[in-house]
Write an enzyme that holds these catalytic residues in place. Structure first.
Site, short mmCIF file in Angstrom:
data_model
loop_
_atom_site.label_atom_id
_atom_site.label_comp_id
_atom_site.label_asym_id
_atom_site.label_seq_id
_atom_site.Cartn_x
_atom_site.Cartn_y
_atom_site.Cartn_z
N TYR A 156 7.85 -26.65 29.74
CA TYR A 156 7.82 -27.65 28.58
C TYR A 156 7.11 -26.87 27.37
O TYR A 156 7.25 -27.42 26.26
CB TYR A 156 7.53 -28.97 29.21
CG TYR A 156 7.51 -30.23 28.10
CD1 TYR A 156 8.87 -30.46 27.79
CD2 TYR A 156 6.49 -30.70 27.61
CE1 TYR A 156 8.89 -31.49 26.99
CE2 TYR A 156 6.67 -31.94 26.78
CZ TYR A 156 8.03 -32.20 26.32
OH TYR A 156 8.13 -33.27 25.57
N LYS A 163 3.21 -32.82 22.36
CA LYS A 163 3.11 -34.12 22.68
C LYS A 163 1.57 -34.58 22.84
O LYS A 163 1.31 -35.93 22.74
CB LYS A 163 3.89 -34.31 24.21
CG LYS A 163 5.58 -34.17 23.94
CD LYS A 163 5.89 -35.39 23.01
CE LYS A 163 7.60 -35.52 22.99
NZ LYS A 163 8.09 -36.23 22.07
O1 0WE Z 1 10.69 -33.71 24.91
C1 0WE Z 1 11.62 -33.33 25.67
C2 0WE Z 1 12.60 -32.28 24.91
C3 0WE Z 1 12.56 -32.49 23.50
C4 0WE Z 1 13.23 -30.87 23.08
C5 0WE Z 1 14.56 -30.67 23.44
C6 0WE Z 1 14.88 -29.43 22.83
C7 0WE Z 1 16.35 -28.93 23.43
C8 0WE Z 1 16.99 -27.95 22.38
C9 0WE Z 1 12.56 -30.34 21.94
N1 0WE Z 1 13.08 -29.22 21.44
C10 0WE Z 1 14.41 -28.72 21.83
N2 0WE Z 1 14.75 -27.63 21.32
C11 0WE Z 1 16.13 -27.17 21.50
O2 0WE Z 1 16.43 -26.07 20.94
N3 0WE Z 1 11.83 -33.73 26.71
C12 0WE Z 1 10.85 -34.60 27.51
C13 0WE Z 1 12.89 -33.21 27.67
C14 0WE Z 1 12.59 -32.37 28.47
O3 0WE Z 1 12.52 -31.11 27.87
C15 0WE Z 1 12.03 -30.02 28.77
C16 0WE Z 1 11.71 -30.70 29.90
C17 0WE Z 1 11.89 -32.00 29.75
C18 0WE Z 1 11.65 -33.21 30.53
C19 0WE Z 1 12.04 -28.53 28.45
C20 0WE Z 1 11.62 -27.81 29.64
C21 0WE Z 1 10.93 -28.64 30.61
C22 0WE Z 1 11.20 -29.77 30.98
#
Ligand code: 0WE
Length: 256
Positions: A156, A163
């Protein structure tokens, strides 16, 4: 049961029907709120037009890249003209460059760090500042967070740091806007299978890990995030501000 009758709101972060923002928007709509939507980029424009259209053909939709001050100014000018006043704002927007969510956090580039914080955290401050003059009857502003803000979730990475910033911004905004009866809170959701989660390697295993370890032995449903968003928007939450609410089937309380 029209908890939000006479209220107006704006929703940032709908990409498609699986978006958390869409689940919360539906709950607000069903409770009687009049809503406007923004979308980022032509990729999702049609989706948002179609979804917003289900709330009535006159549902306002505006393009908005939250890293652009002129986009934000144009959106709130238009919302002011259309609604006159504003009660609700949902921030459900995050981005970090994909490579920053894959390797080691120690390798986060200055640019990936900047972009993640600009899109995912500073934007809440910019939107709250633009909303404040329209929230003349008080209001409820909410953002979406994740557990990776407080504990290390492998991969993450810089999103966790962004966050953490979003949650701290929530507290400082709550302090500044409290005297105007504007509340600012975050919902920290367990993993949800959205466009933002797609393509994150190991996401399926994460969902399984929550099912096994969360006290409720399952994952959160989008409708349940909608219900929490509705609660935070409603007068039932009139004394709640600056908080992070965990809507994660209890996962956050566990030590092991
Ligand atoms: O906040 C998130 C994800 C937000 C996010 C997702 C992406 C995917 C595509 C931000 N930036 C990007 N950039 C991209 O290019 N989450 C809470 C979901 C999430 O994302 C992860 C998680 C979880 C849970 C990434 C790694 C590990 C766990």
């Amino acid at each position: 049961m029209s908890l939000l009758a006479g209220r107006t709101g704006i929703v940032f972060g709908v990409a498609n029907k699986r978006s958390i923002a869409w689940a919360i928007a539906q709950a607000w709509h069903k409770a009687g709120a009049k809503l406007a939507f923004t979308y980022q980029g032509d990729r999702v424009k049609e989706n948002v037009e179609e979804l917003a259209g289900t709330f009535g053909a006159d549902t306002p939709i505006f393009p908005c890249d939250v890293t652009r001050d002129d986009d934000i100014a144009a959106v709130f000018k238009a919302v002011g003209e259309r609604f006159g006043k504003l009660h609700l704002l949902l921030h459900s927007v995050a981005f970090a460059p994909k490579d920053a969510l894959e390797g080691r956090f120690v390798n986060t580039s200055r640019e990936a760090f900047r972009v993640a914080h600009d899109v995912s955290a500073y934007s809440l401050v910019a939107l709250a500042r633009a909303a404040e003059p329209l929230m003349t009857e008080g209001g409820s502003i909410m953002g979406m967070s994740y557990y990776g803000a407080e504990k290390v979730v492998p991969h993450y990475n810089v999103m966790g740091v962004a966050k953490a910033s979003l949650e701290a911004c929530t507290r400082y905004l709550a302090y500044d806007l409290g005297p105007k009866r504007i509340r600012v809170n975050c919902i920290s959701a367990g993993p949800v299978n959205t466009l933002a989660a797609r393509g994150i390697s190991g996401f399926g295993e994460m969902v399984k890990h929550y099912e096994e370890h969360a006290p409720l032995k399952r994952n959160v449903l989008p409708d349940e995030l909608g219900a929490t968003g509705l609660f935070l928007a409603s007068d039932g939450a009139a004394a709640i501000t600056g908080q992070v609410l965990y809507v994660d089937c209890g996962y956050q309380i566990m030590g092991m």
